[in-house]
Motif scaffolding. Structure first.
Motif, PDB file in Angstrom:
ATOM      1  N   PRO A 198       0.817  -1.217   0.000  1.00 24.81           N
ATOM      2  CA  PRO A 198       0.000   0.000   0.000  1.00 24.81           C
ATOM      3  C   PRO A 198       0.855   1.273   0.000  1.00 24.81           C
ATOM      4  CG  PRO A 198       0.047  -0.977   2.194  1.00 24.81           C
ATOM      5  CD  PRO A 198       0.813  -1.913   1.296  1.00 24.81           C
ATOM      6  N   VAL A 199       0.367   2.303  -0.702  1.00 24.43           N
ATOM      7  CA  VAL A 199       1.019   3.615  -0.657  1.00 24.43           C
ATOM      8  C   VAL A 199       0.269   4.464   0.360  1.00 24.43           C
ATOM      9  CG1 VAL A 199       1.521   5.729  -1.960  1.00 24.43           C
ATOM     10  CG2 VAL A 199       1.821   3.494  -3.052  1.00 24.43           C
ATOM     11  N   LYS A 200       0.997   4.926   1.363  1.00 24.89           N
ATOM     12  CA  LYS A 200       0.382   5.718   2.427  1.00 24.89           C
ATOM     13  C   LYS A 200       0.438   7.203   2.065  1.00 24.89           C
ATOM     14  CE  LYS A 200       1.498   6.919   7.199  1.00 24.89           C
ATOM     15  NZ  LYS A 200       2.487   6.711   8.266  1.00 24.89           N
ATOM     16  N   PHE A 201      -0.643   7.915   2.385  1.00 29.38           N
ATOM     17  CA  PHE A 201      -0.681   9.361   2.133  1.00 29.38           C
ATOM     18  C   PHE A 201      -0.939  10.102   3.432  1.00 29.38           C
ATOM     19  CE2 PHE A 201      -3.646  12.993   1.469  1.00 29.38           C
ATOM     20  CZ  PHE A 201      -2.708  13.889   0.988  1.00 29.38           C
ATOM     21  N   TYR A 202      -0.192  11.155   3.691  1.00 26.32           N
ATOM     22  CA  TYR A 202      -0.446  12.005   4.862  1.00 26.32           C
ATOM     23  C   TYR A 202       0.183  13.373   4.624  1.00 26.32           C
ATOM     24  CZ  TYR A 202       4.406  11.118   6.329  1.00 26.32           C
ATOM     25  OH  TYR A 202       5.768  11.051   6.380  1.00 26.32           O
ATOM     26  N   LEU A 203      -0.121  14.325   5.508  1.00 21.59           N
ATOM     27  CA  LEU A 203       0.527  15.635   5.446  1.00 21.59           C
ATOM     28  C   LEU A 203       1.664  15.623   6.460  1.00 21.59           C
ATOM     29  CD1 LEU A 203      -2.582  18.036   5.318  1.00 21.59           C
ATOM     30  CD2 LEU A 203      -1.235  17.160   3.399  1.00 21.59           C
ATOM     31  N   GLN A 204       2.879  15.828   5.980  1.00 24.76           N
ATOM     32  CA  GLN A 204       4.005  15.789   6.916  1.00 24.76           C
ATOM     33  C   GLN A 204       4.003  17.041   7.792  1.00 24.76           C
ATOM     34  OE1 GLN A 204       8.003  15.123   5.297  1.00 24.76           O
ATOM     35  NE2 GLN A 204       8.659  14.385   7.301  1.00 24.76           N
ATOM     36  N   GLU A 205       4.154  16.832   9.095  1.00 30.73           N
ATOM     37  CA  GLU A 205       4.184  17.935  10.062  1.00 30.73           C
ATOM     38  C   GLU A 205       5.618  18.395  10.279  1.00 30.73           C
ATOM     39  OE1 GLU A 205       1.612  19.443  11.209  1.00 30.73           O
ATOM     40  OE2 GLU A 205       0.055  18.030  10.628  1.00 30.73           O
ATOM     41  N   PRO A 206       5.851  19.686  10.569  1.00 30.51           N
ATOM     42  CA  PRO A 206       4.843  20.746  10.664  1.00 30.51           C
ATOM     43  C   PRO A 206       4.622  21.468   9.335  1.00 30.51           C
ATOM     44  CG  PRO A 206       6.952  21.586  11.400  1.00 30.51           C
ATOM     45  CD  PRO A 206       7.193  20.182  10.908  1.00 30.51           C
ATOM     46  N   ILE A 207       5.194  20.977   8.245  1.00 31.60           N
ATOM     47  CA  ILE A 207       5.115  21.736   6.990  1.00 31.60           C
ATOM     48  C   ILE A 207       3.797  21.500   6.260  1.00 31.60           C
ATOM     49  CG2 ILE A 207       7.604  21.998   6.613  1.00 31.60           C
ATOM     50  CD1 ILE A 207       7.503  19.468   4.868  1.00 31.60           C
ATOM     51  N   LYS A 208       3.079  20.434   6.670  1.00 33.03           N
ATOM     52  CA  LYS A 208       1.764  20.113   6.089  1.00 33.03           C
ATOM     53  C   LYS A 208       1.809  19.993   4.565  1.00 33.03           C
ATOM     54  CE  LYS A 208      -1.159  21.948   9.815  1.00 33.03           C
ATOM     55  NZ  LYS A 208      -0.566  20.996  10.736  1.00 33.03           N
ATOM     56  N   ARG A 209       2.808  19.275   4.073  1.00 36.05           N
ATOM     57  CA  ARG A 209       2.895  19.053   2.626  1.00 36.05           C
ATOM     58  C   ARG A 209       2.486  17.624   2.310  1.00 36.05           C
ATOM     59  NH1 ARG A 209       5.635  23.085  -0.109  1.00 36.05           N
ATOM     60  NH2 ARG A 209       4.525  22.142  -1.845  1.00 36.05           N
ATOM     61  N   LYS A 210       1.884  17.448   1.126  1.00 34.70           N
ATOM     62  CA  LYS A 210       1.427  16.124   0.701  1.00 34.70           C
ATOM     63  C   LYS A 210       2.609  15.158   0.635  1.00 34.70           C
ATOM     64  CE  LYS A 210      -1.778  16.031  -2.771  1.00 34.70           C
ATOM     65  NZ  LYS A 210      -2.343  16.479  -4.092  1.00 34.70           N
ATOM     66  N   THR A 211       2.458  14.046   1.348  1.00 32.93           N
ATOM     67  CA  THR A 211       3.556  13.092   1.451  1.00 32.93           C
ATOM     68  C   THR A 211       3.047  11.692   1.116  1.00 32.93           C
ATOM     69  OG1 THR A 211       4.513  14.480   3.171  1.00 32.93           O
ATOM     70  CG2 THR A 211       5.352  12.234   3.020  1.00 32.93           C
ATOM     71  N   PHE A 212       3.747  11.017   0.240  1.00 32.15           N
ATOM     72  CA  PHE A 212       3.387   9.660  -0.168  1.00 32.15           C
ATOM     73  C   PHE A 212       4.557   8.755   0.162  1.00 32.15           C
ATOM     74  CE2 PHE A 212       1.190  12.733  -2.722  1.00 32.15           C
ATOM     75  CZ  PHE A 212      -0.118  12.270  -2.745  1.00 32.15           C
ATOM     76  N   VAL A 213       4.252   7.615   0.774  1.00 32.37           N
ATOM     77  CA  VAL A 213       5.351   6.750   1.180  1.00 32.37           C
ATOM     78  C   VAL A 213       4.918   5.285   1.106  1.00 32.37           C
ATOM     79  CG1 VAL A 213       4.755   7.029   3.637  1.00 32.37           C
ATOM     80  CG2 VAL A 213       7.068   6.358   3.014  1.00 32.37           C
ATOM     81  N   CYS A 214       5.841   4.420   0.689  1.00 37.28           N
ATOM     82  CA  CYS A 214       5.624   2.980   0.805  1.00 37.28           C
ATOM     83  C   CYS A 214       6.489   2.517   1.964  1.00 37.28           C
ATOM     84  CB  CYS A 214       6.026   2.231  -0.465  1.00 37.28           C
ATOM     85  SG  CYS A 214       5.992   0.442  -0.172  1.00 37.28           S
ATOM     86  N   GLU A 215       5.840   2.059   3.030  1.00 37.58           N
ATOM     87  CA  GLU A 215       6.617   1.743   4.229  1.00 37.58           C
ATOM     88  C   GLU A 215       7.321   0.390   4.133  1.00 37.58           C
ATOM     89  OE1 GLU A 215       3.817   2.933   7.381  1.00 37.58           O
ATOM     90  OE2 GLU A 215       4.994   4.792   7.489  1.00 37.58           O
ATOM     91  N   ARG A 216       7.090  -0.335   3.040  1.00 42.63           N
ATOM     92  CA  ARG A 216       7.884  -1.547   2.823  1.00 42.63           C
ATOM     93  C   ARG A 216       9.183  -1.209   2.093  1.00 42.63           C
ATOM     94  NH1 ARG A 216       3.987  -6.016   0.152  1.00 42.63           N
ATOM     95  NH2 ARG A 216       2.183  -5.807   1.524  1.00 42.63           N
TER      96      ARG A 216
END
Ligand SMILES: [Zn+2]
Length: 245
Positions: free
Chosen positions: A224-242
């Protein structure tokens, strides 16, 4: 750069700028020839003989080039800079930074303000690695800091970290030099690749491996590709944790 090819050789007949950062008299711009337009990070530099104009557009500024008989496409109250030659008129709208100074002074100021730029001839990967390692923050945040590496935006940041296999939440203090160098190499490789496509007029969408691929399987491992806003900059962040550690 398109502006470079079109504006080169134009002699300035009219110059006007709304800015508090005019470090030489605007009058001296008239009669100067445009040598070239270059970029330094996200800044556009117009070199006019020994003078230079710096423009930074941030998110909302734009530059238009008009023939002299063409009407402005945006309201005049948005104009920050007006530069007119014998054939063309360059108008910058809403640019938050407009500076006029000697070329040497302006460039030396930028070299202090900004980290190495992968697209410039003086690109220095060792210096970029040193600044990244010394940034004292999470690597995902450091990569957007223009004092670390100049010119990296959010899409590039995501793609660099995915290809380097590094999680954006890792603190730079925990990265070993091999990992730091891998990130710097990807930064150079990808900025070159993005620019080449831009020059050819090709979209960057097809070469993206992680950005905006939320809800899709990871291109590498199928996870799965995880999506979140990285703190504290609140920018769109996509990551594969594998794939990213
Ligand atoms: Zn993966």
């Amino acid at each position: 750069m398109r502006i470079d090819a079109k504006l080169k050789g134009e002699v300035v007949r009219l110059f006007w700028a709304r800015s508090r950062r005019l470090f030489v008299s605007p009058k001296v711009v008239v009669g100067k020839r445009v040598d070239r337009a270059e970029s330094f990070g996200k800044n556009i530099i117009l070199k006019l003989e020994e003078l230079a104009i710096r423009l930074h557009l941030m998110m909302y500024g734009t530059i238009h080039l008009y023939r002299l008989d063409e009407p402005l496409l945006k309201p005049e109250r948005m104009v920050r800079l007006w530069l007119e030659g014998d054939r063309l008129r360059l108008v910058a709208y809403n640019a938050p930074i407009v500076e006029l100074d000697s070329y040497e002074r302006l460039m030396s100021r930028l070299r202090v303000e900004l980290g190495p730029d992968p697209l410039r001839s003086e690109w220095n990967p060792e210096e970029a690695a040193r600044r990244l390692k010394a940034s004292g923050t999470k690597v995902g945040i450091a990569l957007l800091d223009q004092r670390v590496i100049a010119g990296i935006g959010n899409i590039l940041r995501n793609e660099i970290l995915f290809r380097a296999g590094i999680h954006p939440e890792r603190h730079v203090d925990d990265l070993n030099m091999e990992e730091v160098n891998r990130i710097v190499e990807e930064a150079k490789r990808l900025t070159d690749m993005f620019l080449k496509r831009k020059i050819k007029g090709e979209r960057i969408g097809p070469i993206l491996m992680i950005y905006n691929r939320f809800r899709q399987a990871c291109i590498n491992c199928g996870g799965p590709v995880k999506f979140y806003l990285q703190e504290p900059i609140k920018r769109k962040t996509f990551v594969c944790e594998r794939c990213q550690h």
